[in-house]
Design a protein around this motif. Structure first.
Motif, short mmCIF file in Angstrom:
data_model
loop_
_atom_site.label_atom_id
_atom_site.label_comp_id
_atom_site.label_asym_id
_atom_site.label_seq_id
_atom_site.Cartn_x
_atom_site.Cartn_y
_atom_site.Cartn_z
N GLU A 22 -18.80 21.93 -29.16
CA GLU A 22 -20.32 21.68 -29.91
C GLU A 22 -20.23 22.95 -29.75
O GLU A 22 -21.22 22.84 -30.54
CB GLU A 22 -20.73 20.98 -28.62
CG GLU A 22 -20.41 18.96 -28.58
CD GLU A 22 -20.64 18.77 -29.62
OE1 GLU A 22 -21.91 19.01 -30.80
OE2 GLU A 22 -20.16 17.63 -30.47
N HIS A 23 -19.94 24.13 -29.02
CA HIS A 23 -21.44 25.49 -29.01
C HIS A 23 -20.81 25.59 -30.92
O HIS A 23 -20.81 26.82 -31.11
CB HIS A 23 -21.42 26.30 -27.74
CG HIS A 23 -19.64 26.02 -27.43
ND1 HIS A 23 -17.70 25.66 -27.54
CD2 HIS A 23 -18.53 27.27 -28.13
CE1 HIS A 23 -17.07 26.20 -27.19
NE2 HIS A 23 -17.28 27.89 -27.73
N LEU A 24 -19.67 25.39 -31.03
CA LEU A 24 -18.73 26.40 -32.60
C LEU A 24 -19.46 25.92 -33.43
O LEU A 24 -19.51 26.05 -34.41
CB LEU A 24 -17.24 26.31 -32.13
CG LEU A 24 -16.73 27.25 -31.54
CD1 LEU A 24 -15.52 27.66 -30.94
CD2 LEU A 24 -17.47 29.00 -31.81
N LYS A 25 -19.43 23.88 -33.47
CA LYS A 25 -19.73 22.67 -33.91
C LYS A 25 -21.39 23.42 -35.32
O LYS A 25 -20.42 23.59 -36.85
CB LYS A 25 -20.41 22.19 -33.98
CG LYS A 25 -20.36 20.67 -34.87
CD LYS A 25 -20.33 19.75 -33.73
CE LYS A 25 -20.98 19.24 -35.13
NZ LYS A 25 -21.12 17.40 -34.16
#
Lengths: 233, 233
Positions: free
Chosen positions: B195-198
């Protein structure tokens, strides 16, 4: 001068004369990279050499390829040079606009003389370059198209002043000495009909001679003309 | 379009092909006034007609003269088109500068292919027009010189926008619908590793697709591509 040097790609050119004339125009404007895809009459081509008037010696060796893809393999951006608007969702540019953003990885792709690029060939390119022309007589000669694009590239770097005055106008005192003599001799010759007209006439004569922007040699020449008239027997 | 229409004067041209190609270039750019002084091979000239590809029909009748003086009798200002600097006290202009101040009484005087204008012929003209070129390979083909000057005249009146976008980018909501579907299907496919890269990945993907400036048809095409992948058996 440093010119941007994109790659010129001639696709299936028919007449050697057109290849030679195109190369000559490229060399005239400092362009050196010519690639040819499937020249009709093979390569080397005697007619091309003759009409190039030595341009090949000013350029990188001409490279011959079988397909546009091979000819453009190392290039990053291709313009399809074509006069015809196509139902293709590509941007189209004028030459003067296209040349603003070119470098050594830009290619200009020119079609054969009679038919121009086929749709499938133009589709290989990123954008269209159309040379605007007379709608009643729009189709340019291949070499002229190459020439105009090379010329537009050349102008970007060219520093030639728009107008060059190939002479040095004489210092004002030299002009004035001549003009004073002219006025004196005209007075002696009763050229001025009356004193009241004289200022205007002198102003007009001065304007007319000033406009010539004569240099010292030219002023001496005119002094000689006056002397010749005055000493005529 | 209304073009300035000066007079093009070819002096003692040798090759009919060059006359024809010059005329073709003139007609390409809306120029109609061609005069020829003492063509080597007489007039009419079959090679000139062939290479003109019909240009003569787009122009005023070509006029033939014996001397430059006769050819220019009704003209008020003459440019000697010559590549060579001369020891002559005349201003010299670039093509783009010279064409700023022309009208129907301006003449451009071109010399023969091999030798160019003689000094006495250039002296008949008011100014010099020199086409700047590669000092190592400066001499232009006659027809190219004619072509460049006609092109510079044409550009003054031509209204073609520098860049034309030959498509209509789809409304943002059409793009967004496509992008939302793309994002959903990528989520379902576990494309985003965490989720953090999305957010960054989505931003980059949006940028990459936006840059294509797709129209509605192109977006439908891509929707079809997604569907084809997702329904593959």
């Amino acid at each position: 001068m440093f010119f941007k040097k994109p790659v010129f790609i001639l696709v299936r050119p028919q007449m050697g004369e057109n290849i030679g004339t195109a190369a000559r125009a490229m060399a005239n404007f400092g362009q050196t990279k010519l690639r040819i895809v499937a020249p009709r009459d093979g390569w080397p081509n005697r007619a091309a050499e003759d009409t190039s008037t030595g341009a090949f010696d000013e350029m990188e060796p001409i490279k011959i390829f079988n397909t546009i893809q091979e000819a453009a393999a190392d290039l990053h951006y291709l313009y399809a040079v074509t006069a015809r608007p196509r139902g293709m969702a590509k941007d189209s540019f004028t030459p003067q606009e296209a040349v603003k953003n070119i470098n050594a990885t830009t290619g200009f792709v020119f079609g054969p003389e009679r038919t121009g690029l086929e749709n499938d060939e133009a589709a290989l390119c990123h954008s269209i370059l159309t040379i605007p022309s007379n709608p009643a007589f729009p189709v340019l000669n291949l070499a002229q198209s190459v020439s105009l694009i090379a010329w537009e590239i050349f102008k970007i770097s060219d520093q030639t002043p728009g107008r060059t005055e190939n002479r040095e106008t004489a210092p004002q005192e030299i002009f004035d000495a001549m003009f004073t003599r002219l006025q004196t001799e005209l007075e002696v010759s009763n050229y001025f009909k009356g004193e009241h007209l004289k200022p205007t006439m002198l102003r007009n004569i001065r304007t007319m001679f000033l406009r010539g922007q004569w240099n010292e040699q030219e002023i001496r020449t005119f002094q000689g003309i006056i002397s010749a008239f005055l000493t005529r027997k």
